[in-house]
Design an enzyme around this catalytic site. Structure first.
Site, short mmCIF file in Angstrom:
data_model
loop_
_atom_site.label_atom_id
_atom_site.label_comp_id
_atom_site.label_asym_id
_atom_site.label_seq_id
_atom_site.Cartn_x
_atom_site.Cartn_y
_atom_site.Cartn_z
N ARG A 196 6.45 -13.23 10.66
CA ARG A 196 7.76 -13.08 11.28
C ARG A 196 8.32 -11.73 10.84
O ARG A 196 7.88 -11.15 9.86
CB ARG A 196 8.71 -14.17 10.79
CG ARG A 196 8.36 -15.56 11.26
CD ARG A 196 9.47 -16.52 10.84
NE ARG A 196 9.06 -17.90 11.03
CZ ARG A 196 9.08 -18.53 12.21
NH1 ARG A 196 9.46 -17.89 13.30
NH2 ARG A 196 8.70 -19.79 12.30
N ASP A 257 5.86 -0.13 -0.07
CA ASP A 257 4.71 -0.96 0.28
C ASP A 257 3.51 -0.22 -0.31
O ASP A 257 2.82 0.53 0.38
CB ASP A 257 4.62 -1.05 1.82
CG ASP A 257 3.82 -2.27 2.25
OD1 ASP A 257 3.13 -2.86 1.41
OD2 ASP A 257 3.89 -2.62 3.44
N SER A 265 -2.92 -7.05 0.93
CA SER A 265 -2.11 -8.00 1.67
C SER A 265 -2.78 -8.33 3.01
O SER A 265 -2.97 -9.51 3.37
CB SER A 265 -0.72 -7.39 1.91
OG SER A 265 0.02 -8.16 2.81
#
Lengths: 506, 506
Positions: A196, A257, A265
């Site tokens: 999401r 990030d 990830s």
């Protein structure tokens, strides 16, 4: 020390015990130290926070998930003992000092993260150290494997498994809704999980949710994917690589990030679903996660090498991410745009072209020659629409849904060009801010439709884009923002005026 | 959004608002985002934490200090609006990317820290980035000045002001109790502020508190120092450089003390009390903050340069910190040892020698020639004891106090050498752990008295040290630790046996 249990349902993201300052003094513990709480045969380690008034001396407040582990009754006594930090804090220190972590150290660290044994302060130090000092490929492989091992995995009975991932950062990137049915219609298995939105206007899961369920457990996901050939599920409900979700909650407020963490990830979630062939879309451009071609190539190189070590065949496609993909931004608007292409629309061209190129690569990875031509045939013949309907039905949606049936925001307003000229630039982040102010992704009908792309000729007074919202108040807020942010800049025909030399005559 | 106020007295170290997840979704805010809370004409910005059960939708939980700023009644409605991060988060990102921060950026950052505008995650990223990337001297000067400017300052009517600081990390370092009365007895003004122990067995403030008050406001501190010439106060109650106290709470759990932050921490507190001449003791050795001479020289160089830019004349003394200073560790035991020297005791030699050397340097900085000889004269003549009594009286203690009057732990146990040999090493950190297990610094009588120093001859069965505690349970815990940690290692006379060549005859 024996303390009485008191519950506080607040999730601080850590296992937290609240103690009265006088009990802390007595035990010699400080804020952020750890204590062991024992109840009957159960033990849990918690991070200490202090209060002077919320508790009386002799009480202990159990926050968030702490109490689930040991479950004492309200008011029951717990044995409380000071204890040391987990070893992982030393490994974070090592990374702060730019030292290489061993496989065992990374396993311990990821296990502690996934069990929520680390505090927010420690997790932030980990993310910051990783951002600055990075990891080599061996460490990144270990990090990925450890993230897989600490979560759920799904094994499919038929294979090979194809998968697709977009690194993100470009608004309007609804191509997953088209790629999955095309690839599945070609007979390949593509069990796609998506996220999401966190800071974007709509994640793929938010878009699919407009017309189908996205929240499945591993068993149901496996069943649908094997029966239909494809699925478009929300990954967040599956507990794949749970350490990642915990780390993301610290990356988000810092706006970082770290390279190794991004690689791990993506790859851990693909490894967890048993992907054999993986295509990664790397949108490159201003305002995405990957602003330069050099950086895009570095990511591509690392994804491919990491895949090789994990037994996943990876290909990467660097795509243009300097402006939105297609025209629609926001869950319902993007769903509409994607489905209209399945129904036969040839526009927006950027969505069609990107879809066919990516699908073509996946088909070729699956041994189907002339991938793009085949993908186009599947799309244009209606086979993709047919497969899409099968997927929607399997996910509990209405298979007869038409694009125009999808409800979009009832309130809307056009934003007009103030002057004539050419569209000089589109700022992705500012567009996303406006779509979010309008209610995206929570209000499904909220978002934007843009009419001009970079280089388009614009006449003064012409609409640049329309803002949609599910309620008037949010529409007004979003419109207010458009004036402040001006995400689409029209440059006049004359970009700069260079005055010539004037000679004065006396 | 309008939400009803509910109070939760828990200090998370940030200004925190707890929101129900459904309200977060509605407003598009996530954990760690910020919201503005408005009540009448007051506004406060808080960091978002979420709950599903502690609050109902429509309620907002005000944690810790959040509510003090705006003070609504319980149940009253507050206007809640999402808002952005403070600019300082960008400056932390810059430091993460190893960029130099401007004066203005450092000022904004320190202001945000001191106002508690930053979250634990952000503060941890700051400390980690500073540990890894450091600051140049210009940034460190700005950091120090900003930390002074965001706190209280004290201006003395008479000057110059002399000051003294020990970088810390060595147990038993009670010399401040001797240096301050000697320097004050020589007629120099020395308004010394000290800290309490965080991870050590006793800070100077913990020791002085055994026989006098240490908690004064700025006005009272000024009055005592100007009247008596010296004071030994707790710095924590004065709000000097409050940003430092907030940063220390994040450094502590990570076990780091970034170079630039340590420099700024020391110098800001000295600048805030208007120090003109400052002597810094840098204990160097295993288990201190400064393990090598190279590092000690770097600190000395930076302290001196930083002092120069701040208008403080700094001298540094690198002292031996590889083992405890003197014999006593723990508040009451250290107070006893220090006062016994004022009363005329010539031992422990390490305390006497360190005291006279440091006091001598301070006297010479004040223009008094042959500093060490003068310091010795002041100590041996009883003038230092007399000045000490004046200070104790001014700080509300009993001026007639004798060293043997000081109550030490009622429970004690000797730890004996298991074998004969020489004392090979003393591990500072392990001794501190044992003293803390015995109750230091909270239990004033708890601690250790050690009988052997490195190189001492030891006979098997001879006591190495005595553990003192105020209660039997803690004594037992500490004794349990002595077996596990073995902080004082006796090496046999034969350190290694080297077998010769053996020839076998067949």
């Amino acid at each position: 020390m024996k303390l009485k249990a008191k519950y506080i349902d607040m999730d601080t993201g850590e296992i937290t015990a609240l103690l009265h300052v006088s009990d802390c003094l007595e035990m010699g513990v400080h804020e952020q130290d750890r204590i062991k709480l024992k109840h009957e045969n159960e033990t849990v380690t918690a991070i200490v926070h202090t209060t002077e008034r919320y508790l009386k001396p002799g009480e202990v407040g159990l926050l968030g998930k702490a109490f689930q582990f040991i479950g004492p009754e309200l008011g029951e006594s717990l044995e409380v003992v000071p204890t040391g930090k987990p070893e992982s804090v030393e490994f974070i220190r090592k990374k702060m000092d730019d030292l290489e972590l061993s496989t065992q150290e990374i396993n311990t660290l990821v296990t502690d993260i996934s069990l929520r044994n680390l505090s927010q302060v420690e997790l932030s130090a980990y993310v910051t150290a990783l951002h600055i000092n990075g990891m080599n490929i061996r460490e990144t492989v270990d990090l990925t494997k450890a993230m897989v091992d600490t979560g759920e995995t799904i094994e499919f009975d038929r294979g090979p498994v194809f998968d697709f991932h977009s690194v993100g950062g470009v608004p309007g990137n609804k191509v997953t809704l088209l790629v999955v049915p095309i690839v599945a219609a070609a007979g390949l298995l593509i069990p796609k999980t998506s996220s999401r939105a966190i800071s974007s206007a709509a994640g793929t899961a938010d878009i699919v949710e407009v017309f189908a369920n996205v929240n499945f457990d591993a068993k149901k996901l496996k069943k649908i994917a094997e029966e239909v050939g494809g699925i478009m599920a929300w990954g967040g409900g599956l507990n794949l690589a749970p350490a990642d979700d915990i780390i993301i909650k610290v990356e988000y407020p810092l706006g970082v990030d770290p390279h190794a963490q991004l690689l791990a990830s993506v790859m851990s979630k693909k490894k967890a679903v048993g992907a054999d062939h993986l295509l990664i879309d790397i949108p490159m451009g201003q305002g995405t996660k990957v602003p330069t071609m050099e950086m895009a190539k570095q990511y591509a190189h690392d994804f491919i090498e990491l895949g090789d070590k994990l037994g996943i065949r990876v290909e990467c496609a660097v795509t243009y991410g300097g402006q939105p993909v297609g025209r629609a931004i926001g869950p319902a608007l993007e769903a509409r745009e994607a489905i209209s292409i399945l129904e036969g629309s040839k526009t927006p061209n950027s969505v069609v072209e990107k879809t066919l190129t990516l699908s073509g690569i996946l088909l070729e990875m699956g041994g189907i020659i002339r991938g793009v031509d085949n993908a186009r045939e599947i799309l244009e013949s209606g086979k993709a629409l047919q497969k899409f309907r099968e997927i929607v039905k399997a996910q509990g949606g209405n298979p007869d849904l038409k694009s125009e049936d999808i409800a979009i925001g009832k309130f809307k307003a056009d934003v007009l060009a103030k002057k004539s000229g050419y569209l000089g630039s589109i700022m992705n982040k500012q567009l996303v801010q406006i779509a979010r102010a309008a209610g995206s992704p929570k209000d499904k009908g909220a978002g934007l439709v843009i009419y001009k792309k970079v280089g388009s000729k614009v006449d003064a007074g012409e609409p640049l884009y329309t803002v949609y919202a599910d309620n008037e108040n949010k529409l007004n807020q979003a419109i207010g923002l458009t004036r402040k942010l001006e995400p689409m800049a029209v440059a006049g025909m004359v970009l700069a005026r260079m005055p010539g030399i004037t000679r004065y005559q006396s």
